[in-house]
Write an enzyme that holds these catalytic residues in place. Structure first.
Site, PDB file in Angstrom:
ATOM      1  N   ARG A 256       0.816  -1.216   0.000  1.00  0.00           N
ATOM      2  CA  ARG A 256       0.000   0.000   0.000  1.00  0.00           C
ATOM      3  C   ARG A 256       0.844   1.257   0.000  1.00  0.00           C
ATOM      4  O   ARG A 256       0.399   2.329  -0.405  1.00  0.00           O
ATOM      5  CB  ARG A 256      -0.992  -0.027   1.169  1.00  0.00           C
ATOM      6  CG  ARG A 256      -2.078  -1.089   0.978  1.00  0.00           C
ATOM      7  CD  ARG A 256      -2.986  -1.183   2.184  1.00  0.00           C
ATOM      8  NE  ARG A 256      -2.306  -1.734   3.337  1.00  0.00           N
ATOM      9  CZ  ARG A 256      -2.242  -3.041   3.620  1.00  0.00           C
ATOM     10  NH1 ARG A 256      -2.858  -3.906   2.869  1.00  0.00           N
ATOM     11  NH2 ARG A 256      -1.578  -3.463   4.672  1.00  0.00           N
TER      12      ARG A 256
ATOM     13  N   GLU B  12       1.680  -5.827  13.823  1.00  0.00           N
ATOM     14  CA  GLU B  12       0.454  -5.886  14.625  1.00  0.00           C
ATOM     15  C   GLU B  12      -0.171  -7.277  14.549  1.00  0.00           C
ATOM     16  O   GLU B  12      -0.731  -7.781  15.509  1.00  0.00           O
ATOM     17  CB  GLU B  12      -0.517  -4.811  14.116  1.00  0.00           C
ATOM     18  CG  GLU B  12      -1.674  -4.532  15.046  1.00  0.00           C
ATOM     19  CD  GLU B  12      -2.643  -3.511  14.460  1.00  0.00           C
ATOM     20  OE1 GLU B  12      -2.399  -3.009  13.357  1.00  0.00           O
ATOM     21  OE2 GLU B  12      -3.648  -3.250  15.123  1.00  0.00           O
TER      22      GLU B  12
HETATM   23  P1  AMP Z   1       3.118  -1.701  11.693  1.00  0.00           P
HETATM   24  O1  AMP Z   1       4.402  -2.379  11.364  1.00  0.00           O
HETATM   25  O2  AMP Z   1       2.423  -2.330  12.838  1.00  0.00           O
HETATM   26  O3  AMP Z   1       3.271  -0.210  11.858  1.00  0.00           O
HETATM   27  O4  AMP Z   1       2.143  -1.974  10.478  1.00  0.00           O
HETATM   28  C1  AMP Z   1       2.155  -1.153   9.417  1.00  0.00           C
HETATM   29  C2  AMP Z   1       1.779  -1.894   8.173  1.00  0.00           C
HETATM   30  O5  AMP Z   1       0.660  -2.750   8.347  1.00  0.00           O
HETATM   31  C3  AMP Z   1       1.428  -0.909   7.137  1.00  0.00           C
HETATM   32  O6  AMP Z   1       1.951  -1.345   5.919  1.00  0.00           O
HETATM   33  C4  AMP Z   1      -0.072  -0.908   7.107  1.00  0.00           C
HETATM   34  O7  AMP Z   1      -0.514  -0.921   5.780  1.00  0.00           O
HETATM   35  C5  AMP Z   1      -0.499  -2.180   7.789  1.00  0.00           C
HETATM   36  N1  AMP Z   1      -1.442  -1.990   8.893  1.00  0.00           N
HETATM   37  C6  AMP Z   1      -1.275  -2.369  10.180  1.00  0.00           C
HETATM   38  N2  AMP Z   1      -2.332  -2.099  10.928  1.00  0.00           N
HETATM   39  C7  AMP Z   1      -3.211  -1.507  10.111  1.00  0.00           C
HETATM   40  C8  AMP Z   1      -4.530  -0.982  10.289  1.00  0.00           C
HETATM   41  N3  AMP Z   1      -5.144  -1.002  11.478  1.00  0.00           N
HETATM   42  N4  AMP Z   1      -5.129  -0.424   9.221  1.00  0.00           N
HETATM   43  C9  AMP Z   1      -4.504  -0.395   8.027  1.00  0.00           C
HETATM   44  N5  AMP Z   1      -3.289  -0.876   7.788  1.00  0.00           N
HETATM   45  C10 AMP Z   1      -2.648  -1.434   8.820  1.00  0.00           C
END
Ligand code: AMP
Length: 172
Positions: A59, A96
């Site tokens: 994305r 996450e």
């Molecule tokens: P993080 O490493 O936890 O910051 O996750 C970021 C990545 O996971 C990004 O590429 C986001 O596209 C996706 N992502 C994680 N949680 C979400 C969420 N609640 N909504 C949309 N995208 C998310």
């Protein structure tokens, strides 16, 4: 910004139970919202001499490409393992919902570059911290970090390097 916010779709329990997924496809498909995103992102970095925008799969490719185009910079993809065809650097991290590895081409960034790292959403910050580490190994002059959306309650900024300038267009 209210216009962009009105176009973001919350998807409950995706990709797994308990996650509220911020879906930006509903922003990107809207011509006016797409235009505003490109303009607002580029205004942050207009006078910073940015030479490369690094977008995180998948994305982050959309906003990252638009930002690169607006700034007259190049675009570099950070991808999941096995997708990039030439010699790569790798980093692993927790996210996450699971564990993951990302890669970048070893020759993608030089010491003369000023880089913006871009992803659509800051959640825990694990993905971006790993991407930062990858780019840092190539020793560019400066690395900025940018998101369209920041999920403040997950406190992802705490996982990002203290010396990086972090910006996001929309905070929740
Ligand atoms: P993080 O490493 O936890 O910051 O996750 C970021 C990545 O996971 C990004 O590429 C986001 O596209 C996706 N992502 C994680 N949680 C979400 C969420 N609640 N909504 C949309 N995208 C998310």
């Amino acid at each position: 910004m209210e216009y962009i916010k009105s176009r973001i779709r919350d998807v409950y329990d995706f990709p797994q139970k308990g996650v509220v997924f911020k879906d930006l496809t509903t922003v990107f498909k809207d011509p006016r919202a797409l235009h505003i995103i490109g303009w607002d992102l580029s205004q942050i970095y207009r006078d910073k001499g940015v030479t490369k925008v690094v977008g995180i799969e998948s994305r982050g490719f959309i906003g990252g490409s638009i930002l690169a185009f607006e700034l007259g910079a190049g675009f570099v993809p950070v991808r999941k393992p096995g997708k990039l065809p030439a010699d790569t650097l790798q980093a692993s991290y927790d996210k996450e919902y699971g564990k993951d590895t990302i890669e970048i081409h070893r020759d993608a960034i030089t010491e003369d570059d000023i880089v913006v790292l871009h992803d659509d959403v800051l959640a825990t910050g694990g993905t971006m911290a790993a991407a930062y580490e990858l780019v840092k190994r190539m020793n560019p002059k400066k690395i900025y970090i940018n998101f369209i959306i920041e999920l403040g309650m997950l406190n992802g900024r705490a996982n990002l390097p203290a010396d990086a300038e972090v910006t996001s267009l929309i905070k929740y």
